[in-house]
Design an enzyme around this catalytic site. Sequence first.
Site, PDB file in Angstrom:
ATOM      1  N   ARG A  44      26.596   1.360 -37.309  1.00  0.00           N
ATOM      2  CA  ARG A  44      26.116   2.596 -37.924  1.00  0.00           C
ATOM      3  C   ARG A  44      27.235   3.601 -38.077  1.00  0.00           C
ATOM      4  NH1 ARG A  44      21.411   3.969 -38.862  1.00  0.00           N
ATOM      5  NH2 ARG A  44      19.665   2.803 -38.063  1.00  0.00           N
ATOM      6  N   ARG A  86      -0.519  23.522 -30.746  1.00  0.00           N
ATOM      7  CA  ARG A  86       0.199  23.663 -32.012  1.00  0.00           C
ATOM      8  C   ARG A  86      -0.251  22.707 -33.108  1.00  0.00           C
ATOM      9  NH1 ARG A  86       6.178  25.097 -29.584  1.00  0.00           N
ATOM     10  NH2 ARG A  86       5.608  27.184 -28.977  1.00  0.00           N
ATOM     11  N   PRO A 140     -13.803   7.152  -8.128  1.00  0.00           N
ATOM     12  CA  PRO A 140     -13.131   8.225  -7.395  1.00  0.00           C
ATOM     13  C   PRO A 140     -13.613   9.596  -7.849  1.00  0.00           C
ATOM     14  CG  PRO A 140     -11.672   7.282  -9.059  1.00  0.00           C
ATOM     15  CD  PRO A 140     -12.903   6.427  -9.016  1.00  0.00           C
ATOM     16  N   GLU A 141     -13.518  10.534  -6.948  1.00  0.00           N
ATOM     17  CA  GLU A 141     -13.855  11.928  -7.284  1.00  0.00           C
ATOM     18  C   GLU A 141     -12.887  12.441  -8.334  1.00  0.00           C
ATOM     19  OE1 GLU A 141     -15.573  15.783  -5.249  1.00  0.00           O
ATOM     20  OE2 GLU A 141     -15.971  13.696  -4.802  1.00  0.00           O
TER      21      GLU A 141
END
Length: 274
Positions: A156, A117, A2-3
């Site tokens: 937790r 960054r 594909p282009e």
Amino acid sequence: MPELPEVETVARSLEAGQGTGSTILGRTIQRAAVAWNKTVAAPSATAFKKRIVGQQVTGVGRRAKFIRLDLSEDVLLVHLRMSGDLLFGRSDSPIGKYSRLQLYLDDGLQLSFDDARKFGRVWLVKDPEDVLGGLGPEPFDPALTPKAVHGLIHARKRQLKPLLLDQSFVAGLGNIYADEALHGARLHPLTSAHTISAKQSADLLAAIRAVLKEGIRRNGASIDWVYRGGDFQNHFKVYQRTGKPCPRCATPIERIVVGQRGTHFCPNCQIAPE
DNA sequence: AGGGAAACCCGAACGC
DNA sequence: TGCGTTCGGGTTTCCC
């Protein structure tokens, strides 16, 4: 073939193996250039280049926030962190100001890792578990039933917000999605995990999935000045909307810091723990 | 086990 | 206009 545009953000199409993903398949890495040494996690940029050249791309995929390229001998893992971008294009495309790593493929193609960054990292490993081993389940894992999730949460004793960001608990949520999911489930970010009901656990799981689905549908969020094409940032309900009305009840959104992270919530919909 | 803090980065946005 | 400062994103590491 594909282009191709000069460069194209590649991350989204990789998982499905469509578009760029399928174009990369079968190609061989002819040459590698490392523009910022720390981008390569280990052991050295020189060793990385020597090892990756000659390898063929045999598969593409994703695990949590890691993009995965299966190579003939090793696996290349890419974490974009905040500002990273994986770009695919012609190898004669100009090298971007923030390009940290370029992989030149055959047929005049190039895969470039750009990152203003310098937070992003790539790993070249024999066994991807070396890097991915500590990750918790994918949020869309069918094994993650409401009942199973409630068992995990209930075990937790931790504030919900940091728990959702913990990649070993559930993999793939970042700060935006954690805040949006908690709002969706009407849970306060400081709530202790073990205090929530089975119904609330189920709501939280549903909210996590809904928020991720919307983010994916909107091609992700482009926050700050880092543009990546998505528009989810225009549909946040709480994230970075301090002082603006909650879309559900119009109460002004508040911002607090939890575990060193900016945390946004509606003080009316999301009831504070005692 | 959980929480807090620092470190890694740098462009943007702010204050003066 | 031009400085200096603060911020925030994800993760690791270290320390209480």
